[in-house]
Design a protein around this motif. Structure first.
Motif, PDB file in Angstrom:
ATOM      1  N   TYR A 226       4.573   5.891   2.480  1.00 20.18           N
ATOM      2  CA  TYR A 226       3.949   7.197   2.369  1.00 20.18           C
ATOM      3  C   TYR A 226       4.802   8.071   1.469  1.00 20.18           C
ATOM      4  N   SER A 227       4.202   8.595   0.411  1.00 18.28           N
ATOM      5  CA  SER A 227       4.883   9.546  -0.447  1.00 18.28           C
ATOM      6  C   SER A 227       3.843  10.285  -1.275  1.00 18.28           C
ATOM      7  N   SER A 228       3.709  11.567  -1.036  1.00 20.85           N
ATOM      8  CA  SER A 228       2.772  12.369  -1.815  1.00 20.85           C
ATOM      9  C   SER A 228       3.233  12.486  -3.264  1.00 20.85           C
ATOM     10  N   ASP A 229       4.545  12.530  -3.482  1.00 18.91           N
ATOM     11  CA  ASP A 229       5.068  12.633  -4.849  1.00 18.91           C
ATOM     12  C   ASP A 229       4.743  11.384  -5.670  1.00 18.91           C
ATOM     13  N   ILE A 230       4.945  10.217  -5.080  1.00 19.12           N
ATOM     14  CA  ILE A 230       4.685   8.973  -5.809  1.00 19.12           C
ATOM     15  C   ILE A 230       3.188   8.763  -6.012  1.00 19.12           C
ATOM     16  N   SER A 231       2.372   9.067  -5.008  1.00 16.01           N
ATOM     17  CA  SER A 231       0.922   8.910  -5.189  1.00 16.01           C
ATOM     18  C   SER A 231       0.410   9.875  -6.257  1.00 16.01           C
ATOM     19  N   ASP A 232       0.986  11.070  -6.324  1.00 13.15           N
ATOM     20  CA  ASP A 232       0.614  12.025  -7.364  1.00 13.15           C
ATOM     21  C   ASP A 232       0.981  11.484  -8.743  1.00 13.15           C
TER      22      ASP A 232
ATOM     23  N   LEU B 117       5.652  -1.423  -8.805  1.00 15.51           N
ATOM     24  CA  LEU B 117       6.000  -2.020  -7.511  1.00 15.51           C
ATOM     25  C   LEU B 117       7.361  -1.526  -7.045  1.00 15.51           C
ATOM     26  N   GLU B 118       8.268  -1.315  -7.972  1.00 16.72           N
ATOM     27  CA  GLU B 118       9.574  -0.749  -7.627  1.00 16.72           C
ATOM     28  C   GLU B 118       9.424   0.715  -7.210  1.00 16.72           C
ATOM     29  N   LEU B 119       8.550   1.418  -7.895  1.00 21.77           N
ATOM     30  CA  LEU B 119       8.309   2.832  -7.626  1.00 21.77           C
ATOM     31  C   LEU B 119       7.779   3.057  -6.211  1.00 21.77           C
ATOM     32  N   ILE B 120       6.841   2.243  -5.755  1.00 15.75           N
ATOM     33  CA  ILE B 120       6.255   2.490  -4.435  1.00 15.75           C
ATOM     34  C   ILE B 120       7.216   2.190  -3.302  1.00 15.75           C
TER      35      ILE B 120
ATOM     36  N   ALA C 163       0.852  -1.190   0.000  1.00 14.34           N
ATOM     37  CA  ALA C 163       0.000   0.000   0.000  1.00 14.34           C
ATOM     38  C   ALA C 163       0.885   1.236   0.000  1.00 14.34           C
ATOM     39  N   LEU C 164       0.403   2.262  -0.674  1.00 12.37           N
ATOM     40  CA  LEU C 164       1.098   3.539  -0.697  1.00 12.37           C
ATOM     41  C   LEU C 164       0.054   4.639  -0.530  1.00 12.37           C
ATOM     42  N   THR C 165       0.309   5.530   0.391  1.00 18.32           N
ATOM     43  CA  THR C 165      -0.588   6.660   0.639  1.00 18.32           C
ATOM     44  C   THR C 165       0.164   7.955   0.409  1.00 18.32           C
ATOM     45  N   GLY C 166      -0.548   8.934  -0.082  1.00 16.54           N
ATOM     46  CA  GLY C 166       0.012  10.266  -0.230  1.00 16.54           C
ATOM     47  C   GLY C 166      -1.100  11.279  -0.106  1.00 16.54           C
ATOM     48  N   ARG C 167      -0.707  12.509   0.115  1.00 20.18           N
ATOM     49  CA  ARG C 167      -1.695  13.578   0.295  1.00 20.18           C
ATOM     50  C   ARG C 167      -1.547  14.590  -0.827  1.00 20.18           C
TER      51      ARG C 167
END
Length: 161
Positions: A108-114, A77-80, A28-32
């Motif tokens: 957690y990464s807002s940049d990656i989720s964006d 998957l590598e990115l997250i 899971a990856l979360t970002g704001r």
């Protein structure tokens, strides 16, 4: 996948996790989103990718919608992995056991989720926004949420503005 609420989605996701033979592959990856203060959580299962879009309506209370957004590729998957590990309870505060993800930690990464939101799953964002706005409108019809939400939005606007 026809789901009618975040509670139903979390039960569905938990059921998928329980029968999965490759639980260790779940991520899971979360970002704001700092433009509109919404949270995006991408859940990478062993088969599909789901996105949860949430907005805080009062302290420790979130309005959220979820949808399947597609599949995962090895580069995603590598990115997250580039996010910072964070306990899920920090991002997903709730006393409801169904709302706590099964694997305990997420990135957690807002940049990656964006990047995921804009580049990989752009076609699904309008529908998620419409669903969230519809849910938010229903919730904010209740006076106790409306005033707290306005106050919270003003605080966020002054912080991010």
């Amino acid at each position: 996948m026809e789901l009618h609420g975040i509670d139903e989605f979390m039960r569905y996701l938990k059921g998928k996790y329980d029968i999965s033979e490759r639980k260790s592959e779940w991520r899971a990856l979360t970002g704001r989103d700092h433009v509109n203060s919404r949270f995006d959580t991408f859940v990478f299962t062993d088969e599909k990718v789901y996105q949860i879009r949430a907005v805080e309506i009062m302290p420790k209370k979130m309005a959220a919608v979820a949808s399947e957004v597609g599949g995962a590729s090895p580069d995603m998957l590598e990115l997250i992995k580039g996010g910072a590990p964070v306990p899920l309870s920090v991002m997903s505060r709730s006393s409801d056991a169904l709302s706590v993800m099964m694997f305990g930690m997420q990135q957690y990464s807002s940049d990656i989720s964006d990047l995921l939101r804009r580049e990989y799953y752009q076609s699904r964002q309008d529908q998620l926004d419409r669903d969230l706005e519809r849910s938010l409108k229903i919730i904010l019809e209740r006076l106790e949420y409306r005033s707290t939400y306005r106050s919270l939005k003003q605080d966020q606007e002054s912080y991010f503005g």
